[in-house]
Design a protein around this motif. Structure first.
Motif, mmCIF file in Angstrom:
data_model
loop_
_atom_site.group_PDB
_atom_site.id
_atom_site.type_symbol
_atom_site.label_atom_id
_atom_site.label_comp_id
_atom_site.label_asym_id
_atom_site.label_seq_id
_atom_site.Cartn_x
_atom_site.Cartn_y
_atom_site.Cartn_z
ATOM 1 N N SER A 14 3.928 8.475 3.174
ATOM 2 C CA SER A 14 5.022 7.511 3.055
ATOM 3 C C SER A 14 4.722 6.495 1.956
ATOM 4 O O SER A 14 3.615 6.433 1.424
ATOM 5 C CB SER A 14 5.222 6.775 4.385
ATOM 6 N N GLY A 15 5.723 5.678 1.651
ATOM 7 C CA GLY A 15 5.531 4.599 0.686
ATOM 8 C C GLY A 15 4.699 3.459 1.236
ATOM 9 O O GLY A 15 4.373 2.513 0.510
ATOM 10 N N ARG A 16 4.352 3.533 2.517
ATOM 11 C CA ARG A 16 3.540 2.493 3.158
ATOM 12 C C ARG A 16 2.082 2.931 3.314
ATOM 13 O O ARG A 16 1.319 2.288 4.050
ATOM 14 C CB ARG A 16 4.112 2.164 4.542
ATOM 15 N N ALA A 17 1.691 3.989 2.642
ATOM 16 C CA ALA A 17 0.362 4.565 2.837
ATOM 17 C C ALA A 17 -0.764 3.590 2.535
ATOM 18 O O ALA A 17 -1.854 3.679 3.119
ATOM 19 C CB ALA A 17 0.208 5.822 1.980
ATOM 20 N N ASP A 18 -0.521 2.642 1.619
ATOM 21 C CA ASP A 18 -1.567 1.674 1.280
ATOM 22 C C ASP A 18 -1.548 0.460 2.198
ATOM 23 O O ASP A 18 -2.346 -0.470 2.032
ATOM 24 C CB ASP A 18 -1.417 1.216 -0.176
ATOM 25 N N LYS A 19 -0.659 0.470 3.177
ATOM 26 C CA LYS A 19 -0.585 -0.596 4.179
ATOM 27 C C LYS A 19 -1.143 -0.063 5.506
ATOM 28 O O LYS A 19 -1.351 1.138 5.673
ATOM 29 C CB LYS A 19 0.860 -1.069 4.355
ATOM 30 N N PRO A 20 -1.367 -0.942 6.476
ATOM 31 C CA PRO A 20 -2.033 -0.493 7.708
ATOM 32 C C PRO A 20 -1.179 0.434 8.574
ATOM 33 O O PRO A 20 0.043 0.309 8.623
ATOM 34 C CB PRO A 20 -2.350 -1.799 8.445
ATOM 35 N N LEU A 21 -1.859 1.354 9.235
ATOM 36 C CA LEU A 21 -1.283 2.150 10.322
ATOM 37 C C LEU A 21 -1.920 1.618 11.600
ATOM 38 O O LEU A 21 -3.117 1.809 11.830
ATOM 39 C CB LEU A 21 -1.585 3.636 10.147
ATOM 40 N N VAL A 22 -1.140 0.934 12.424
ATOM 41 C CA VAL A 22 -1.644 0.274 13.622
ATOM 42 C C VAL A 22 -1.295 1.127 14.837
ATOM 43 O O VAL A 22 -0.140 1.555 15.002
ATOM 44 C CB VAL A 22 -1.059 -1.140 13.770
ATOM 45 N N TYR A 23 -2.286 1.359 15.685
ATOM 46 C CA TYR A 23 -2.127 2.246 16.856
ATOM 47 C C TYR A 23 -2.082 1.418 18.136
ATOM 48 O O TYR A 23 -2.839 0.462 18.310
ATOM 49 C CB TYR A 23 -3.296 3.224 16.906
ATOM 50 N N LEU A 24 -1.193 1.797 19.041
ATOM 51 C CA LEU A 24 -1.129 1.173 20.365
ATOM 52 C C LEU A 24 -0.786 2.235 21.400
ATOM 53 O O LEU A 24 0.241 2.908 21.292
ATOM 54 C CB LEU A 24 -0.076 0.062 20.399
ATOM 55 N N ASN A 25 -1.651 2.366 22.404
ATOM 56 C CA ASN A 25 -1.406 3.296 23.504
ATOM 57 C C ASN A 25 -0.669 2.551 24.608
ATOM 58 O O ASN A 25 -1.256 1.742 25.328
ATOM 59 C CB ASN A 25 -2.732 3.862 24.029
#
Length: 507
Positions: free
Chosen positions: A232-243
């Motif tokens: 995606s165009g957000r690849a250089d931004k964080p991917l935040v995970y929440l279960n």
């Protein structure tokens, strides 16, 4: 013996024929194996300091799923660094990556080995490997003849990669920009279902659409989310995970939206929630179906208006977050049952993706088995890990209620058991190393017989609950603890089964 002009022309023609890249490469190495009379041949793609097979001939199917890191395979590292034809002596001390992986000769070592690095504009893009059991198998072929073969193969591979890049579809396992260990984020699979899933990921990833990823437990939904974020165009931004399933109700709102100092007991300072952490990036909400209805309403507001309030704060904060959600529940049914908001469901499922269960993925089982064998080999410091053909047949026949996660654990456990039975650095996995039953041996659930009425004083409700408790526990045991499989066997919705289990005190 030498290569005739006719044979070289035949290779060139086959590489330019109007068939798919995969078929073209398969025909190439099949032709090479016949022409050079070798026992095994492989075309490998180079990326991120590792080789990955694109096509093989004479090798076990699971080789296609293996990823050969240069740091773990000195022969392949030598090929990558050579810049020219590499002939390994029969008594070379460097271990061959295909030892034990030629069907029918698992116990034998490869004796003759030739490596042909493939270049495009002086950039390494792959390699051809030729292996034989006869130490003098390739002595009659000159380096110039082998260089011609390498040049033809390199041109075809480079063209294929360029075409795939232009088409925007990654049919070949071409490189993706990933952080950390690439193997941990890779989606292994060549089945029709996985190819379709990868196509859909490539379509939706560049957009900002919310995506709902559905699939059984252990199918790899988190890998799908990572793949979408990376492309995606957000690849250089964080991917935040929440279960969401692991969120206690008392802190769920704070985890999502944050809180200010003094908002509740224990709030000793201001704290950002997951939405703020993911601003300009992506928020992955795993097990979204476990969110309570009140929290669903607050989540919907953020999706609708893009603003949120920390717990205990009157001010609103603007956020720009893409939502990827995953669930093993049937959310449409949850909506009908009143357990999930319809408006939130429609907001999340703008572009739904479904991850196929492992039992529907055919030979992907063998590829994944090879992938996990290579990972385990490195983790345990072994020279080689091979799977016998009978063991591969067993893995293909098994139902895999726990999907990929269960397969990974089964492979690792089998390696530990095989090594304990026969100490050494080379491990061959046989059917006896796996505590699995083939699918045909898995019997459908049998109704529990009630041979006598309940004891005096036991109400009908209590007797019914006891019967349901026994039936549910038996189904869970048969499915290896997989709730989705147990629900399918019992003919009920998995969400309803979870609620029943809670009422009966099982969960």
């Amino acid at each position: 013996m030498s290569l005739s002009i006719d044979l070289l022309a035949r290779i060139a023609i086959e590489l330019q024929s109007g068939i798919t890249h995969e078929d073209r490469f398969q025909r190439l190495i099949g032709t090479l194996r016949t022409m050079l009379a070798c026992d095994a041949s492989a075309l490998l793609r180079y990326e991120q300091h590792q080789f990955r097979p694109l096509a093989i001939d004479g090798l076990s199917t699971d080789v296609l799923g293996r990823r050969f890191a240069l740091s773990a395979h000195p022969r392949l590292e030598a090929i990558a660094r050579a810049g020219d034809v590499v002939r390994f002596p029969a008594d070379s001390s460097l271990p061959d990556p295909y030892d034990g992986l030629i069907p029918g000769q698992e116990a034998l070592k490869v004796h003759a080995c030739v490596g042909l690095p493939l270049f495009a504009s002086q950039t390494l893009i792959g390699a051809l490997t030729l292996d034989g059991m006869n130490p003098t198998q390739f002595d009659s072929f000159s380096d110039d003849e082998l260089r011609l073969i390498a040049a033809l193969a390199a041109g075809a591979l480079n063209n294929a990669l360029l075409i795939e890049q232009l088409e925007g579809y990654n049919g070949l396992p071409a490189p993706r920009q990933v952080s950390g260990d690439a193997s941990e984020s890779e989606m292994i699979g060549l089945s029709a279902g996985m190819i379709q899933l990868k196509k859909e990921i490539d379509i939706v990833a560049p957009s900002d659409l919310n995506v709902l990823i559905s699939g059984e437990t252990g199918t790899g939904k988190e890998l799908v989310a990572r793949a979408i974020h990376r492309a995606s165009g957000r690849a250089d931004k964080p991917l935040v995970y929440l279960n969401c399933a692991a969120l206690p109700e008392s802190v769920a709102e704070s985890e999502l939206f944050g809180h200010v100092k003094g908002a509740f007991t224990g709030a000793i300072s201001n704290r950002s929630g997951k939405f703020e952490m993911a601003d300009q990036g992506t928020l992955f909400l795993d097990e979204i179906g476990e969110l309570s209805l009140p929290l669903q309403a607050k989540l919907l507001r953020v999706l609708q208006y893009g603003d949120l309030q920390r717990v205990g704060d009157d001010r609103s904060l603007r956020v720009d977050v893409r939502i990827l959600a995953a669930t093993n529940r049937e959310l449409k049914q949850e909506v009908l049952d009143g357990n999930f908001r319809a408006d939130l469901f429609h907001r999340l499922s703008v572009f739904p993706l479904s991850v196929p269960p492992l039992r529907e993925r055919g030979d992907d089982i063998a590829l994944l088995a090879g992938f996990f064998c290579e990972q385990s080999r490195i983790r345990l410091g072994l020279s080689g890990v091979a799977i016998s053909q009978p063991a591969l047949t067993l893995l293909r026949q098994y139902h895999w209620p726990g999907n990929i996660r269960e397969l990974e654990h089964a492979i690792y456990r089998a390696i530990v058991l095989a090594r304990a039975a026969r100490p050494g650095d080379d491990v061959l996995l046989e059917p006896g190393n796996f505590a699995l039953r083939p699918q045909a041996a898995i019997q459908p659930a049998q109704p529990l017989s009630v041979s006598k009425p309940a004891s005096p004083g036991v109400t009908l409700r209590e007797a019914t609950d006891d019967f349901q408790r026994q039936t549910l526990r038996a189904a869970l045991k048969r499915s290896g603890g997989n709730w989705t499989s147990a629900a399918r066997e019992l003919g009920v919705n998995v969400a309803n089964l979870h609620r029943l289990a809670k009422r009966l005190g099982i969960k």
